[in-house]
Design a protein around this motif. Structure first.
Motif, PDB file in Angstrom:
ATOM      1  N   VAL A   1      -7.660   2.331   1.219  1.00  0.00           N
ATOM      2  CA  VAL A   1      -7.613   1.126   1.729  1.00  0.00           C
ATOM      3  C   VAL A   1      -8.536   0.003   1.019  1.00  0.00           C
TER       4      VAL A   1
ATOM      5  N   VAL B   1      -2.965  -1.186   1.379  1.00  0.00           N
ATOM      6  CA  VAL B   1      -3.208  -0.078   0.951  1.00  0.00           C
ATOM      7  C   VAL B   1      -2.826   0.376  -0.372  1.00  0.00           C
TER       8      VAL B   1
ATOM      9  N   TYR C   1      -4.315   8.137  -1.170  1.00  0.00           N
ATOM     10  CA  TYR C   1      -4.471   6.478  -0.936  1.00  0.00           C
ATOM     11  C   TYR C   1      -5.950   6.106  -0.623  1.00  0.00           C
TER      12      TYR C   1
END
Length: 204
Positions: free
Chosen positions: A56, A113, A54
């Protein structure tokens, strides 16, 4: 059907699966509002593998809380205020594995995200069942997943850098406009002041 034919069909199936692999691992983009969390799950069997990556992209200090739990609620991975992260697990039991992105530490800023999830279904490596070509195809598939993750990470970072550059350009532009306005205002005031000064002198 002979064993050789059976292996050939398995290899052909893996090649077909590999051809359709990139669309199946495309990244997801979610918005996590302030003071909330977003959770997802995957059903895995024992020895299956799962990887979550992931990044941000927008919001606040570009940080998020992340954790991954097993079917019994045991926390397997926990990241606190990370801007980017990756975790890989091998399932030790059958069941639902949950992973969550939490923005509960923020009271105002929403977070955007980008993440992707991919897994490897466990198949016995018995030499009598798995052909060498199938083993190589699996290895190539894992390599493709790694390259895909890296590409998606680069795309997100490039977007963030582009947004930062455009924001900086806007600030510089408006600062230049403000400087020009101040400069012309000062010049106008000086002209007016000097004009008033000479008018007073002439009257005297």
């Amino acid at each position: 059907m002979s064993q050789r034919q059976h292996i050939s069909w398995r290899a052909l199936f893996c090649v077909s699966l590999l051809a359709f692999l990139p669309p199946l691992i495309s990244a997801h983009m979610i918005n996590v509002p302030a003071s909330t969390k977003e959770c997802f799950f995957e059903d895995l069997h024992e020895h299956d593998q799962m990887t979550v990556t992931y990044q941000v992209g927008e919001g606040g200090h570009l940080d998020i809380d992340f954790w991954l739990t097993d079917p019994e609620g045991v926390v397997l991975t926990k990241h606190i205020r990370y801007s980017t992260g990756s975790t890989s697990i091998t399932a030790e039991k059958d069941g639902r594995y949950d992973y969550c992105f939490s923005n509960q530490m923020s009271t105002m800023a929403d977070k955007q995200v980008s993440f992707n999830v991919h897994g490897i279904i466990y198949i016995s490596e018995d030499d009598d069942i798995v052909a060498p070509v199938e083993r190589e195809i699996r290895s190539l598939a894992i390599g493709l997943l790694a390259v895909k993750d890296e590409q998606e990470y680069i795309v997100v970072r490039e977007k963030k850098h582009r947004d930062t550059a455009e924001s900086t350009n806007d600030r510089v532009k408006w600062w230049s406009v403000l400087q020009a306005i101040v400069l012309f205002s000062v010049v106008a005031w000086q002209v007016y002041y000097l004009k008033s000064f000479f008018e007073v002198k002439r009257i005297i």
